[in-house]
Design an enzyme around this catalytic site. Structure first.
Site, mmCIF file in Angstrom:
data_model
loop_
_atom_site.group_PDB
_atom_site.id
_atom_site.type_symbol
_atom_site.label_atom_id
_atom_site.label_comp_id
_atom_site.label_asym_id
_atom_site.label_seq_id
_atom_site.Cartn_x
_atom_site.Cartn_y
_atom_site.Cartn_z
ATOM 1 N N HIS B 264 39.857 -35.047 11.734
ATOM 2 C CA HIS B 264 40.280 -35.378 13.113
ATOM 3 C C HIS B 264 40.367 -36.888 13.317
ATOM 4 C CE1 HIS B 264 40.388 -31.417 14.999
ATOM 5 N NE2 HIS B 264 39.344 -31.081 14.262
ATOM 6 N N ASP B 327 33.811 -31.495 12.438
ATOM 7 C CA ASP B 327 34.393 -30.160 12.437
ATOM 8 C C ASP B 327 35.751 -30.128 11.745
ATOM 9 O OD1 ASP B 327 35.196 -31.878 14.553
ATOM 10 O OD2 ASP B 327 36.286 -30.205 15.454
ATOM 11 N N GLU B 328 36.115 -28.943 11.334
ATOM 12 C CA GLU B 328 37.473 -28.616 10.919
ATOM 13 C C GLU B 328 38.053 -29.560 9.873
ATOM 14 O OE1 GLU B 328 39.304 -26.276 14.717
ATOM 15 O OE2 GLU B 328 39.558 -28.430 14.724
ATOM 16 N N ASN B 329 37.228 -30.048 8.994
ATOM 17 C CA ASN B 329 37.778 -30.784 7.865
ATOM 18 C C ASN B 329 37.959 -29.811 6.713
ATOM 19 O OD1 ASN B 329 38.492 -32.662 5.880
ATOM 20 N ND2 ASN B 329 36.322 -32.889 5.305
ATOM 21 N N GLU B 379 29.327 -27.383 11.606
ATOM 22 C CA GLU B 379 29.597 -27.598 10.185
ATOM 23 C C GLU B 379 28.624 -28.598 9.535
ATOM 24 O OE1 GLU B 379 31.944 -27.429 12.527
ATOM 25 O OE2 GLU B 379 33.924 -26.917 11.727
#
Lengths: 710, 710
Positions: B264, B327-329, B379
């Site tokens: 992000h 998050d969301e890596n 995470e």
């Protein structure tokens, strides 16, 4: 809008535009002309065949001179265009001029500091291939971009710009809006959105009335007690001032600060009582009106202070002019101060006006030292005042003409006092240089323009937009457009469109009404209250304070704050009644509209009773309910007489007129603005028998004369 | 509200309050309890006899500890009280405690920097003589002042505070609202008014999501290319950040900044591509979703940079915590980078999750160096993570419980994703510590609270308030009030009141809808459009982007932006249909309301055709008109069958259900939320014959089951 009104408006508009167009193409494009809603109307508009579609591929190219100010304005324009069309437009400038929908061509930046000498002219040519905006300066291009946004139209085939060739420049160079933040502080976002709105209607001066008896609103680093003790903590830091000046400049708008002296200066004296003409102590004024405190013009200490503060402010505000107020000092403190009296005797100063002239002379020298020109309210005019001062006329247009004859530049605010709750139509006809002006051409050049004045006694951040807009757009048109653009009906037609467009800039004039009503009713069900307020306007001139005294610390959340000047509903009702009566003896035109409207009023008056019972904040509305009921009943009964062809008795008429007289009395500082039309209906019902012996037109004239209050 | 619903709600509320009150006085004061609209509901409310009038003489006195923060809060409270009552209240504190209507007694200031260890408790005692607010800290007093404002009631006799004794403290210490300004920048006034709203419902953490793929929004003096190249010029200066932190602190609200890394973070890489895990160049992301760019966790240069920027930000943000996202890596850039792969091999790092854990360890050391504790999305949980980190659970409550069991403090956002357009009722039932939690008392202490998340893909300054409010007030209640406060109907009753009160703080969730509709319709006549949108909600979860792709630069001015989550109209309609059917076989209850409502829908569907023709921005609404027409027709016909006692044929039923199925399909990223109720009517009409062989209750159950979509 009913078809016959549209026709009427078309004819008016054709007349207006005809005077500047004189192009045979117009005749073939009537439907398009009819739909244009430009405000201010440009100096010249020629309709051309064709239209330029506005689709998702719309892009802009620049040619010639371009700078950050222009590019930022293009970005803002695209955002507004995208907002209205819900199209994902590109913000990247087109590299290829030929591929762009709009090409903007400027020659130069324009004045470094916005100035009334700025060239604001532009040309805008729209064909079915491309729109071209050309202007000598970036400021001219900014003006043209606003016109472009106003041109946007739509139909089933999509959005488009109609084919036009516009050549435009302002009639007057000084087109301002005064915002008084002294009496009520206004947050930065209020100023910013109003600057955006000003730019939308091509106003170019924010007259920032920064000091008053009720508050000193700028940070002084030299004399910090000014803001610390004179503002309740509500003031602008110097960084914030710079921010506003920059924001205005981006939009080609000057910022002229006003520091009102020697009167209207109580707030200065809270921290610096030694400047006053009476010993003090002083406290921040909380009332409205004219107050006695005034700076002492006889002590050197006063001028030393003024040199300090005006010098500091001269460094902060880049505009060529500084407004020193000078109004409404009655000199009562001076009369009672023996030292001042002795000074006058010694210097041979014969009266307070002369003493103020002496003061102004001294202030003028200070301003000159800091390279500022003086502007002040008309009281500053005096034989000793040099002619490079600007006279700000507020009591009437006579002082403006007189100033021009004496060689002073001047601007007009008389007629543009938007705080007094008059309708836009009234401001619209006030002209700084009326047709019957006795000024020579040379003298007329001294009339620079005018300013709408948003005096701040009764405006909060929640309500101020609704006091400025949309009416100020009509004043903006008066100051920009040719004098011949003066059709009131057409002005109102366009004003309604422009008013909606102002909302996209964050203006709250429309949307805050519902919020104020919900709070008053403590309910989401505000329909009847909305009906009531749609027929009411705040009392005019300075009667609000007389009828409903408040201080500057009082809440501005009452019914009078939710009601707005210039009721659309009343205007439409008036027009409908006139059409209805003009249809004598048939009385069919608008009959059902009138009956529906009047019945809605009657229902509202009934529904409001329980609402007022529940909501003590609405208690003051109670007497208005009886009035509303009387109005609705009189109107319904009269309509019924007329449509049935039964004459009403004079007893009935007199009883109704008496009730209407009662209803017409202001209550809660509000007044109904439909009374005259209902009087017409009532009188017409009683005058029915006369229809047999005269023409409907004559009969209508008679009714109208009788209905006009003696 | 109909009388029987009021009764139902009263019973529910009595139940709710009964569980915390247990006071015989309650029974005698039912009518008052029934009218209380406190949100969040306090831990304990006891009704007392009497009421304290709020008149123009209302004054406040302080006792014990008082400071500027408290005095400013009192001033704000008086302004709101004055605004609602239209009374000119005094802003001067009363010198004599006995003469004051409200006495506020604090012991101390509270934490210098707002902290979740703050004591926010207070007691509020209102009798017919005086109101007394006592609190250990000023922050507790701020919370109590909000309760006081919610207590204000009125009747014919005027405004008053009902007699109550309230003892209150929060259930959870961490009650937050995340505002994502990375995807869409929000101006300072948006943040300020939302901080005011947060304070009104006792939220105490602004989680300021400051960096995203789509923007880096804070000025760094150390690495200025972050904002210069990564924000389109839309960022907060450090002075502005301080301003917001100060504004929040004045309201007892923490500001926890988030710098989301290593994913992000595209916007970071525009100015500093050398930090990326792929060579670049990078540009600001304009899409929505999960993107590949990630910081390179294997290079020392990355940590040197992070030390610089996080150190700078640690100095700017005083809160104990810094949120590092995490998050969301998905690690796709890492997978393709040979140097990174070699590093992992060398260090024995087995997968991307482990590599991110290594990264987090390094970041943790940096935060520790600057005396900050780490918070990150779930995470970040990993055996190497020290237990003083806070785990932010977003994918589900399981991770929160797991974190607590492992000894981590945690907060919940799963269930509070207000960007997904779910109704308040759904968020309301999400509990960080549900009744069936398997955590021990000791473990449960690790559950600190939760945060509503206003992710910024589809919100503009015009619409963001309507996405946050009023629903977030329901989440605020979940986080403050006892778990037993869980009656959904009563929540909605109070939410409507609180929603109106939020408007006085400048929130635009209600008033901007009309503005958006006027712009879409290019008309003031938006009645039919308002009817249409009142039945529509934006599609849930992430379907908006799928159905109606846009970029971050697209306008947020479409019909989907004007529609709001959680339709009141639909909720009332559903309730009316249920009442109507429960009245079988008479079908008289709510019959006329239903008929009127359905007819209004039918009329709207007809009126909208010409409006859509004129307004290309509404083109996407065209398919919705057929749906609306089908819904109204099906409903009206079904109602007619039922009230006439005529059974509909199965052919008719199937045809209607097929049309409703079509109407139920989302269009323009909007969906009708009344379909199930109309299905009920249709099925009921066909099931009429069965009424003879069963009870109305059983018959209703059957109809309900059949109407629930297979």
């Amino acid at each position: 809008m009913p078809a016959n009104m549209r026709t009427a408006i078309y004819l008016c508009l054709a007349f207006v535009l005809g005077s500047v167009i004189g192009n045979p193409v117009v005749a073939n494009q009537r439907s398009t002309v009819n739909e244009l809603a430009l405000m201010p109307v440009p100096a010249s508009v020629k309709i051309q065949p064709g239209r330029l579609p506005v689709s998702a591929t719309f892009t802009v190219a620049t040619k010639g001179y371009a700078d950050d100010r222009l590019r930022a304005a293009i970005t803002r324009m695209i955002a507004r265009l995208a907002g209205r069309t819900v199209l994902s437009l590109s913000y990247d400038l087109a590299a290829d001029e030929n591929a762009a929908a709009l090409v903007i061509q400027c020659e130069r930046a324009g004045e470094l500091v916005p100035s009334f000498k700025e060239d604001e002219s532009y040309r805008l040519n729209v064909t079915d291939k491309q729109a071209r905006l050309t202007a000598p300066t970036v400021v001219g291009a900014l003006r043209g971009l606003e016109t472009l946004l106003q041109l946007l139209q739509s139909d089933r085939d999509g959005f488009f710009l109609p084919g036009v060739e516009i050549t435009d420049q302002p009639r007057f160079q000084w087109r301002g809006l005064l915002i008084d933040v002294g009496r009520h502080y206004q947050p930065l976002e209020v100023l910013r959105r109003n600057l955006d709105a000003m730019a939308a209607v091509k106003l170019n001066v924010l007259h920032w009335h920064l000091s008053e008896d009720q508050g000193f609103r700028v940070e002084s680093k030299k004399y910090p007690k000014l803001q610390q003790m004179g503002s309740d903590g509500l003031y602008y830091t110097q960084d914030q001032v710079k921010d506003i000046i920059g924001y205005a400049r981006e939009r080609g708008i000057r910022v002229v600060p006003e520091f009102d002296i020697p009167g209207h200066a109580t707030s200065w004296l809270v921290g610096y009582p030694e400047l006053g003409s009476a010993p003090g102590p002083y406290k921040i004024e909380r009332g409205a009106g004219i107050f006695e405190p005034a700076l002492d013009p006889t002590r050197e200490q006063t001028y030393k202070f003024l040199d300090g503060i005006l010098g500091e402010m001269a460094g902060l505000f880049p505009d060529e002019y500084m407004h020193i107020g000078g109004d409404e000092n009655e000199g009562k403190q001076w009369d009672r101060n023996q030292q001042i009296q002795a000074f006058m005797k010694e210097k041979g100063i014969k009266d307070n006006h002369a003493l103020q002239a002496y003061f102004n002379q001294r202030v003028l020298k200070i301003l000159q030292k800091y390279n500022k020109k003086m502007i002040g309210w008309e009281e500053i005019m005096h034989p000793d005042l040099p002619t490079n001062a600007v006279i700000h006329s507020w009591r009437g247009p006579a002082s403006l003409a007189e100033a021009a004859k004496r060689g002073y530049n001047g601007i007009l605010s008389a007629g543009y006092y938007i705080d007094l709750s008059f309708p836009a139509s009234q401001h619209y006809v006030a002209d700084p240089l009326p047709e019957n002006s006795t000024l020579s051409a040379e003298e007329a050049k001294h009339v620079l323009g005018g300013e709408a004045t948003m005096w701040g006694e009764w405006v909060s951040p929640e309500t101020i937009d609704s006091r400025i807009w949309p009416r100020t757009a009509a004043i903006a048109e008066r100051l920009w457009s040719p004098r011949s653009v003066n059709n009131v009906d057409d002005m109102y037609r366009r004003l309604a469109v422009i008013s909606r467009q102002l909302e996209e800039l964050g203006l709250t004039h429309e949307k805050n009404k519902g919020m104020l009503l919900r709070r008053l009713a403590n309910s989401d069900n505000t329909g009847p209250l909305r009906t009531l307020t749609s027929l009411l306007e705040p009392v005019k001139e300075y009667r609000r304070y007389e009828m409903r005294p408040q201080t500057m610390l009082s809440p501005l959340t009452g019914l009078v704050d939710a009601a707005r000047p210039d009721s659309d509903t009343a205007r439409h009702f008036t027009s409908n009644v006139d059409e209805f009566l003009s249809d004598a003896p048939r009385f069919a035109l608008y009959r059902s509209t009138l009956e529906r409207t009047l019945t809605e009023w009657q229902n509202a008056s009934r529904a409001l009773g329980p609402m007022v019972d529940r909501s003590p904040a609405l208690q003051e509305a109670r007497p208005l309910l009886n009035s509303l009921s009387a109005i609705a009943e009189a109107g319904l009964e009269a309509t019924s007489y007329l449509t049935a062809g039964n004459a009403a008795t004079t007893e009935w008429r007199d009883a109704q007129l008496a009730r209407l007289d009662e209803a017409a009395k202001p209550k809660a500082a509000l007044e109904f603005v439909v009374i005259t039309s209902v009087r017409k209906l009532v009188i017409a019902a009683a005058e029915l028998p006369q229809l047999k012996s005269t023409t409907p037109v004559e009969w209508n004239k008679r009714v109208t004369i009788m209905a006009a209050k003696p």
